[in-house]
Write a protein that holds these residues in place. Structure first.
Motif, PDB file in Angstrom:
ATOM      1  N   SER A 238       0.844  -1.194   0.000  1.00  0.00           N
ATOM      2  CA  SER A 238       0.000   0.000   0.000  1.00  0.00           C
ATOM      3  C   SER A 238       0.879   1.245   0.000  1.00  0.00           C
ATOM      4  O   SER A 238       2.018   1.224   0.503  1.00  0.00           O
ATOM      5  CB  SER A 238      -0.906   0.014   1.224  1.00  0.00           C
ATOM      6  OG  SER A 238      -1.776  -1.090   1.209  1.00  0.00           O
ATOM      7  N   GLU A 239       0.360   2.304  -0.547  1.00  0.00           N
ATOM      8  CA  GLU A 239       1.084   3.573  -0.542  1.00  0.00           C
ATOM      9  C   GLU A 239       1.389   3.967   0.894  1.00  0.00           C
ATOM     10  O   GLU A 239       0.524   3.903   1.763  1.00  0.00           O
ATOM     11  CB  GLU A 239       0.249   4.651  -1.216  1.00  0.00           C
ATOM     12  CG  GLU A 239       1.016   5.936  -1.517  1.00  0.00           C
ATOM     13  CD  GLU A 239       0.195   6.906  -2.351  1.00  0.00           C
ATOM     14  OE1 GLU A 239      -1.034   6.778  -2.388  1.00  0.00           O
ATOM     15  OE2 GLU A 239       0.811   7.797  -2.963  1.00  0.00           O
ATOM     16  N   GLY A 240       2.666   4.336   1.137  1.00  0.00           N
ATOM     17  CA  GLY A 240       3.085   4.693   2.485  1.00  0.00           C
ATOM     18  C   GLY A 240       3.655   3.541   3.284  1.00  0.00           C
ATOM     19  O   GLY A 240       4.269   3.760   4.341  1.00  0.00           O
ATOM     20  N   ALA A 241       3.480   2.330   2.818  1.00  0.00           N
ATOM     21  CA  ALA A 241       4.000   1.160   3.528  1.00  0.00           C
ATOM     22  C   ALA A 241       5.455   0.905   3.170  1.00  0.00           C
ATOM     23  O   ALA A 241       5.978   1.422   2.182  1.00  0.00           O
ATOM     24  CB  ALA A 241       3.153  -0.065   3.204  1.00  0.00           C
ATOM     25  N   LEU A 242       6.096   0.058   3.986  1.00  0.00           N
ATOM     26  CA  LEU A 242       7.478  -0.335   3.749  1.00  0.00           C
ATOM     27  C   LEU A 242       7.576  -1.192   2.495  1.00  0.00           C
ATOM     28  O   LEU A 242       6.764  -2.096   2.271  1.00  0.00           O
ATOM     29  CB  LEU A 242       7.997  -1.127   4.948  1.00  0.00           C
ATOM     30  CG  LEU A 242       9.359  -1.788   4.792  1.00  0.00           C
ATOM     31  CD1 LEU A 242      10.464  -0.747   4.787  1.00  0.00           C
ATOM     32  CD2 LEU A 242       9.573  -2.824   5.905  1.00  0.00           C
TER      33      LEU A 242
ATOM     34  N   MET B 212       3.288   5.841  -5.180  1.00  0.00           N
ATOM     35  CA  MET B 212       2.686   5.271  -6.389  1.00  0.00           C
ATOM     36  C   MET B 212       3.695   5.194  -7.537  1.00  0.00           C
ATOM     37  O   MET B 212       3.679   4.245  -8.333  1.00  0.00           O
ATOM     38  CB  MET B 212       1.473   6.093  -6.830  1.00  0.00           C
ATOM     39  CG  MET B 212       0.334   6.102  -5.833  1.00  0.00           C
ATOM     40  SD  MET B 212      -0.390   4.478  -5.602  1.00  0.00           S
ATOM     41  CE  MET B 212      -1.166   4.247  -7.199  1.00  0.00           C
ATOM     42  N   SER B 213       4.579   6.161  -7.610  1.00  0.00           N
ATOM     43  CA  SER B 213       5.554   6.208  -8.701  1.00  0.00           C
ATOM     44  C   SER B 213       6.628   5.120  -8.594  1.00  0.00           C
ATOM     45  O   SER B 213       7.437   4.966  -9.513  1.00  0.00           O
ATOM     46  CB  SER B 213       6.227   7.579  -8.743  1.00  0.00           C
ATOM     47  OG  SER B 213       6.918   7.828  -7.534  1.00  0.00           O
ATOM     48  N   ASP B 214       6.643   4.397  -7.476  1.00  0.00           N
ATOM     49  CA  ASP B 214       7.623   3.303  -7.322  1.00  0.00           C
ATOM     50  C   ASP B 214       7.196   2.030  -8.055  1.00  0.00           C
ATOM     51  O   ASP B 214       7.983   1.080  -8.151  1.00  0.00           O
ATOM     52  CB  ASP B 214       7.828   2.978  -5.840  1.00  0.00           C
ATOM     53  CG  ASP B 214       8.473   4.122  -5.073  1.00  0.00           C
ATOM     54  OD1 ASP B 214       8.133   4.284  -3.885  1.00  0.00           O
ATOM     55  OD2 ASP B 214       9.295   4.850  -5.672  1.00  0.00           O
ATOM     56  N   ALA B 215       5.976   1.999  -8.543  1.00  0.00           N
ATOM     57  CA  ALA B 215       5.503   0.817  -9.252  1.00  0.00           C
ATOM     58  C   ALA B 215       6.345   0.595 -10.498  1.00  0.00           C
ATOM     59  O   ALA B 215       6.426   1.463 -11.378  1.00  0.00           O
ATOM     60  CB  ALA B 215       4.041   0.994  -9.638  1.00  0.00           C
TER      61      ALA B 215
ATOM     62  N   LEU C 234       6.844  -4.674  -8.620  1.00  0.00           N
ATOM     63  CA  LEU C 234       6.275  -4.006  -7.450  1.00  0.00           C
ATOM     64  C   LEU C 234       5.018  -3.257  -7.852  1.00  0.00           C
ATOM     65  O   LEU C 234       5.036  -2.424  -8.763  1.00  0.00           O
ATOM     66  CB  LEU C 234       7.289  -3.036  -6.846  1.00  0.00           C
ATOM     67  CG  LEU C 234       6.790  -2.183  -5.680  1.00  0.00           C
ATOM     68  CD1 LEU C 234       6.470  -3.064  -4.468  1.00  0.00           C
ATOM     69  CD2 LEU C 234       7.802  -1.097  -5.320  1.00  0.00           C
ATOM     70  N   SER C 235       3.939  -3.563  -7.178  1.00  0.00           N
ATOM     71  CA  SER C 235       2.683  -2.822  -7.341  1.00  0.00           C
ATOM     72  C   SER C 235       2.434  -2.010  -6.078  1.00  0.00           C
ATOM     73  O   SER C 235       2.698  -2.483  -4.965  1.00  0.00           O
ATOM     74  CB  SER C 235       1.515  -3.782  -7.558  1.00  0.00           C
ATOM     75  OG  SER C 235       1.719  -4.567  -8.704  1.00  0.00           O
ATOM     76  N   VAL C 236       1.921  -0.794  -6.245  1.00  0.00           N
ATOM     77  CA  VAL C 236       1.623   0.068  -5.110  1.00  0.00           C
ATOM     78  C   VAL C 236       0.145   0.430  -5.162  1.00  0.00           C
ATOM     79  O   VAL C 236      -0.316   1.031  -6.134  1.00  0.00           O
ATOM     80  CB  VAL C 236       2.487   1.343  -5.120  1.00  0.00           C
ATOM     81  CG1 VAL C 236       2.182   2.200  -3.896  1.00  0.00           C
ATOM     82  CG2 VAL C 236       3.964   0.979  -5.166  1.00  0.00           C
ATOM     83  N   LYS C 237      -0.568   0.059  -4.116  1.00  0.00           N
ATOM     84  CA  LYS C 237      -2.005   0.309  -4.055  1.00  0.00           C
ATOM     85  C   LYS C 237      -2.276   1.632  -3.354  1.00  0.00           C
ATOM     86  O   LYS C 237      -1.628   1.951  -2.365  1.00  0.00           O
ATOM     87  CB  LYS C 237      -2.700  -0.829  -3.306  1.00  0.00           C
ATOM     88  CG  LYS C 237      -2.542  -2.188  -3.945  1.00  0.00           C
ATOM     89  CD  LYS C 237      -3.141  -3.277  -3.076  1.00  0.00           C
ATOM     90  CE  LYS C 237      -2.356  -3.463  -1.792  1.00  0.00           C
ATOM     91  NZ  LYS C 237      -2.835  -4.623  -0.994  1.00  0.00           N
ATOM     92  N   PRO C 238      -3.245   2.371  -3.859  1.00  0.00           N
ATOM     93  CA  PRO C 238      -3.565   3.661  -3.206  1.00  0.00           C
ATOM     94  C   PRO C 238      -4.238   3.465  -1.843  1.00  0.00           C
ATOM     95  O   PRO C 238      -4.775   2.415  -1.549  1.00  0.00           O
ATOM     96  CB  PRO C 238      -4.518   4.335  -4.209  1.00  0.00           C
ATOM     97  CG  PRO C 238      -5.057   3.239  -5.044  1.00  0.00           C
ATOM     98  CD  PRO C 238      -4.035   2.152  -5.078  1.00  0.00           C
TER      99      PRO C 238
END
Lengths: 114, 112
Positions: free
Chosen positions: A14-18, A83-86, A110-114
């Motif tokens: 998730s966004e903001g997670a490690l 989000m841009s780390d995906a 890597l997927s980043v969920k909002p």
């Protein structure tokens, strides 16, 4: 012969997670280690590298990795995902540390969920 | 500074045709690498040169593939004849000594 294993072909956070992307290597010589990132439809871009010296290496975009010889690991971390780390991330080891070829892992998406 | 330059960026060709991919490494770099990337096989090293001399071509899949580096600023990867299974993204990368490799944007090859 050198090899690289990336644990997990897909990681979702998730966004903001490690962010933690795992990389283990095998090498008969002191390794040079690299993390690359590939955004869609682009070439690979160097995130960070370890050659000698300090085992905690800082790279671009807030990423860092720690070389642990006893564990033959070079895991990539980022405290807070954006989000841009995906992207897809590749770990690599230099075969002979003399400008020779890199041995790449299979990559972790890597997927980043909002 | 210009990075690694590859051309063309996209190539669509018919089976049996000759395909030539081009690469201009970063000025001053003395090693050049050709990779192929597919969903099935991931990133594969095809061949690499050091000081314009081929060092390791063990990744070249077949005799249909050939690579040259006539000078320090130019390299080609040729496929003749091309086949549908050659469809992939081909990357060129360059480096200086034991430093990191810098990758070009890639050539997306489609063989129909």
């Amino acid at each position: 012969a050198q090899s690289v294993t990336q644990l997990g072909s897909h990681v979702s956070v998730s966004e903001g997670a490690l962010v933690l992307l795992r990389c283990n290597y095998s090498s008969s010589v002191p390794p040079y280690l690299f993390w690359y990132v590939q955004y869609p439809n682009q070439g690979l871009q160097l995130l960070l590298k370890y050659t000698t010296g300090a085992t905690l290496v800082k790279g671009i975009n807030g990423f860092e990795a720690e070389f642990k010889k006893s564990e033959t690991s070079f895991h990539l971390t980022k405290p807070s995902a954006h989000m841009s780390d995906a992207a897809e991330y590749f770990c690599a080891v230099s075969e002979n540390n003399q400008g020779g070829k890199l041995i790449f892992g299979q990559g972790t998406e890597l997927s980043v969920k909002p | 500074d210009a990075g690694v330059i590859q051309s063309p960026r996209h190539e669509v060709t018919e089976m049996g045709q000759e395909v030539t991919l081009r690469c201009k490494p970063i000025s001053g770099h003395n090693s050049l690498f050709w990779y192929r990337q597919t969903m099935m096989r991931g990133l594969e090293l095809l061949i690499y040169f050091n000081n314009n001399v081929p060092i390791d071509d063990s990744g070249m899949p077949e005799d249909r593939f050939s690579a040259k580096m006539p000078n320090a600023s130019f390299s080609t990867l040729k496929i003749q004849p091309s086949e549908p299974r050659d469809s992939a993204v081909y990357f060129c990368a360059s480096s200086f000594g034991a430093s990191e490799q810098y990758f070009g944007p890639g050539t997306r090859l489609t063989v129909t």
